[in-house]
Design a protein around this motif. Structure first.
Motif, PDB file in Angstrom:
ATOM      1  N   PRO A 117       0.803  -1.221   0.000  1.00 32.65           N
ATOM      2  CA  PRO A 117       0.000   0.000   0.000  1.00 32.65           C
ATOM      3  C   PRO A 117       0.836   1.270   0.000  1.00 32.65           C
ATOM      4  O   PRO A 117       0.419   2.292  -0.542  1.00 32.65           O
ATOM      5  CB  PRO A 117      -0.812  -0.125   1.297  1.00 32.65           C
ATOM      6  N   PHE A 118       2.061   1.199   0.588  1.00 33.89           N
ATOM      7  CA  PHE A 118       2.935   2.366   0.644  1.00 33.89           C
ATOM      8  C   PHE A 118       4.313   2.066   0.065  1.00 33.89           C
ATOM      9  O   PHE A 118       5.267   2.783   0.325  1.00 33.89           O
ATOM     10  CB  PHE A 118       3.046   2.869   2.080  1.00 33.89           C
ATOM     11  N   GLY A 119       4.424   0.975  -0.680  1.00 35.47           N
ATOM     12  CA  GLY A 119       5.654   0.702  -1.390  1.00 35.47           C
ATOM     13  C   GLY A 119       6.390  -0.546  -0.983  1.00 35.47           C
ATOM     14  O   GLY A 119       7.292  -1.001  -1.696  1.00 35.47           O
ATOM     15  N   ASN A 120       6.039  -1.151   0.168  1.00 32.48           N
ATOM     16  CA  ASN A 120       6.713  -2.363   0.588  1.00 32.48           C
ATOM     17  C   ASN A 120       5.851  -3.064   1.634  1.00 32.48           C
ATOM     18  O   ASN A 120       4.871  -2.497   2.136  1.00 32.48           O
ATOM     19  CB  ASN A 120       8.094  -2.059   1.166  1.00 32.48           C
ATOM     20  N   ALA A 121       6.216  -4.286   1.979  1.00 27.22           N
ATOM     21  CA  ALA A 121       5.494  -5.039   3.003  1.00 27.22           C
ATOM     22  C   ALA A 121       6.434  -6.087   3.578  1.00 27.22           C
ATOM     23  O   ALA A 121       7.363  -6.545   2.909  1.00 27.22           O
ATOM     24  CB  ALA A 121       4.248  -5.709   2.412  1.00 27.22           C
ATOM     25  N   VAL A 122       6.183  -6.456   4.831  1.00 25.45           N
ATOM     26  CA  VAL A 122       6.966  -7.500   5.484  1.00 25.45           C
ATOM     27  C   VAL A 122       6.082  -8.718   5.698  1.00 25.45           C
ATOM     28  O   VAL A 122       4.869  -8.604   5.903  1.00 25.45           O
ATOM     29  CB  VAL A 122       7.549  -7.033   6.839  1.00 25.45           C
ATOM     30  N   LYS A 440      -4.633   0.011  -4.157  1.00 26.19           N
ATOM     31  CA  LYS A 440      -3.766  -0.356  -5.262  1.00 26.19           C
ATOM     32  C   LYS A 440      -2.315  -0.253  -4.816  1.00 26.19           C
ATOM     33  O   LYS A 440      -1.788   0.849  -4.655  1.00 26.19           O
ATOM     34  CB  LYS A 440      -4.031   0.544  -6.469  1.00 26.19           C
ATOM     35  N   PRO A 441      -1.668  -1.386  -4.610  1.00 19.98           N
ATOM     36  CA  PRO A 441      -0.294  -1.354  -4.127  1.00 19.98           C
ATOM     37  C   PRO A 441       0.664  -0.774  -5.162  1.00 19.98           C
ATOM     38  O   PRO A 441       0.406  -0.806  -6.373  1.00 19.98           O
ATOM     39  CB  PRO A 441       0.014  -2.822  -3.847  1.00 19.98           C
ATOM     40  N   VAL A 442       1.761  -0.225  -4.674  1.00 22.43           N
ATOM     41  CA  VAL A 442       2.786   0.330  -5.526  1.00 22.43           C
ATOM     42  C   VAL A 442       4.135  -0.210  -5.061  1.00 22.43           C
ATOM     43  O   VAL A 442       4.248  -0.780  -3.974  1.00 22.43           O
ATOM     44  CB  VAL A 442       2.807   1.878  -5.483  1.00 22.43           C
TER      45      VAL A 442
END
Length: 449
Positions: A117-122, A440-442
């Motif tokens: 959602p804000f450019g990355n994910a863990v 929409k993820p980025v």
């Protein structure tokens, strides 16, 4: 002249920059929302050293030196300079910390998706080693009396987590040290025993798996004479299970916005999924494994108000653990049965449904029996302040992905693409806006790389 390869090359160069700009704009919308305390996007990192994830924090409006009420968002870094507390996240294995077994956790134990959602994910993985329960956390000594340490009289809170749930129903984020003092099989051999230090947290359902479950505590410990804290809510809707290794297009369409709000003015704790709360009731709470304790707390409170010791009353039940939501004016009332001897009514109140049996005597009717038929789980009535740990460093850390607890279960698994904390109760419109931000993820180039 062949221009298409050049255009394609330029797009490969420019596209990540555009994506990072879009992620930055989204993050600015969250951080600039009134009441914002800290927002982790798993993109912002320390410029050197450990390269830990940092939170985005408001730049202004929180003077240094304030205490629990006024906020202490800044720390002095030298020569009169002040820098914001960006709450860097450490990696830890709480089993190693408390049981003395298992390996250390590192950032390598939290795979990165490369978009979100804000450019990355863990990723919070389905760990198979019972001695390995990794989490990301801000130690207590780095958050005590900061704006993240929301507690005490008159305080409200919102926690928002953008996530894809693969499995589980446990913790997403918050200050929720469940304690390691519960005597159960999993605490055998424990080396470090601590009581619960619960304040506020967001879970992926608990008793209603997949819902957005807000959890708060007034004492850091247990509720209603049960071993666990039981002040919790559950959104009406639930999130689906999505494999963490699903194809990219499926993951991109699977982001959910979990949220919890505690509004101290309304005494309401509410769970929200994708900006929608909805009503949720628990019928026959006396038969529930845990919330039967809340039902008994409701019963004991009413019995204590009657003159003398009543049948079923526990004279030793602590008055501060009664659970008696307002029942002055019913929302609705329905006569279930009536004859010459008695009338039975079902009355719905804001947070309870109660069956009344009234015995007739002449022109009067006298209450003969009161039975709790249902408890409202969303919103949940919570008339207390948030727990304030003693000023001795005994409070809990802020954790993401898991919390410290005696049972050592795997908990939630899946992807977490953002965590935000606010020191007020956000509105439905605001939570819907935050939901849309993450639809929409980025992809974004990690800061400093």
């Amino acid at each position: 002249m062949r221009v298409f390869p050049l255009i394609g090359y330029l797009w490969l160069v420019v596209a990540p920059v555009l994506a990072e700009d879009k992620a930055s704009e989204r993050m600015a919308d969250v951080v600039n929302m009134p009441g914002s305390v800290a927002v982790w996007d798993f993109v912002k990192r320390e410029p050197g050293g450990k390269r830990r994830f940092l939170a985005h924090v408001p730049a202004f409006g929180r003077p240094a030196g304030g205490k629990a009420g006024g906020g202490n968002a800044q720390k002095v870094t030298g020569a009169g300079d002040a820098a914001p507390n960006e709450f860097p996240l450490d990696a830890g294995n709480y089993v190693r910390d408390f049981w003395g077994s298992g390996r250390e956790a590192t950032y390598a134990d939290f795979p990165l998706l490369g978009r979100g959602p804000f450019g990355n994910a863990v990723q919070i993985r389905q760990e198979t080693d019972p001695d390995f329960r990794p989490l990301l956390f801000v130690p207590r000594e780095r958050l005590h009396d900061t704006p993240l340490d929301i507690k005490g009289a008159g305080k409200s809170v919102t926690v928002v987590v953008w996530a894809i749930r693969e499995s589980g129903n446990h913790a997403l984020a918050g200050i929720w040290h469940e304690g390691t003092d519960l005597k159960q099989d999993s605490t055998a051999g424990i080396q470090k025993v601590q009581r619960g230090q619960r304040q506020y947290a967001l879970f992926a359902g608990l008793n209603k798996e997949g819902s957005a479950c807000g959890h708060v505590s007034e004492n850091g410990a247990s509720s209603f004479l049960n071993r666990y804290a039981l002040h919790k809510c559950n959104s009406a809707e639930v999130s689906p299970k999505v494999p963490a290794n699903a194809p990219a297009e499926k993951l991109d369409a699977a982001w959910e916005c979990f949220a919890m709000t505690f509004d101290h003015e309304k005494d309401q704790l509410t769970g929200w999924l994708n900006g929608h709360a909805g009503d949720r009731w628990l019928e026959n709470p006396q038969k529930d494994n845990l919330l039967s304790f809340a039902a008994n707390a409701w019963k004991q409170g009413h019995l204590r108000r009657e003159e003398g010791v009543q049948p079923g009353e526990d004279p030793n039940f602590p008055a501060d653990q009664f659970y008696n939501p307002p029942e002055e004016t019913p929302v609705s009332a329905k006569v279930l049965s009536e004859n010459d001897v008695e009338r039975v009514e079902l009355r719905e109140y804001g947070y309870t449904k109660v069956k009344f049996t009234l015995r007739k005597s002449g022109d009067e009717s006298k209450l003969a029996e009161r039975e709790l038929v249902a408890l409202r789980l969303n919103p949940w009535w919570y008339p207390h302040d948030l727990y304030t740990p003693a000023n001795d460093g005994s409070g809990g850390p802020f954790t993401i992905g898991r919390v410290i607890h005696s049972s050592r279960s795997v908990g939630f698994t899946g992807w977490i693409g953002g965590v935000a904390v606010f020191d007020r109760a956000l509105s439905e419109a605001e939570l819907k806006k935050l939901t849309e931000l993450g639809r929409k993820p980025v992809s974004a180039v990690p800061s400093g790389l």
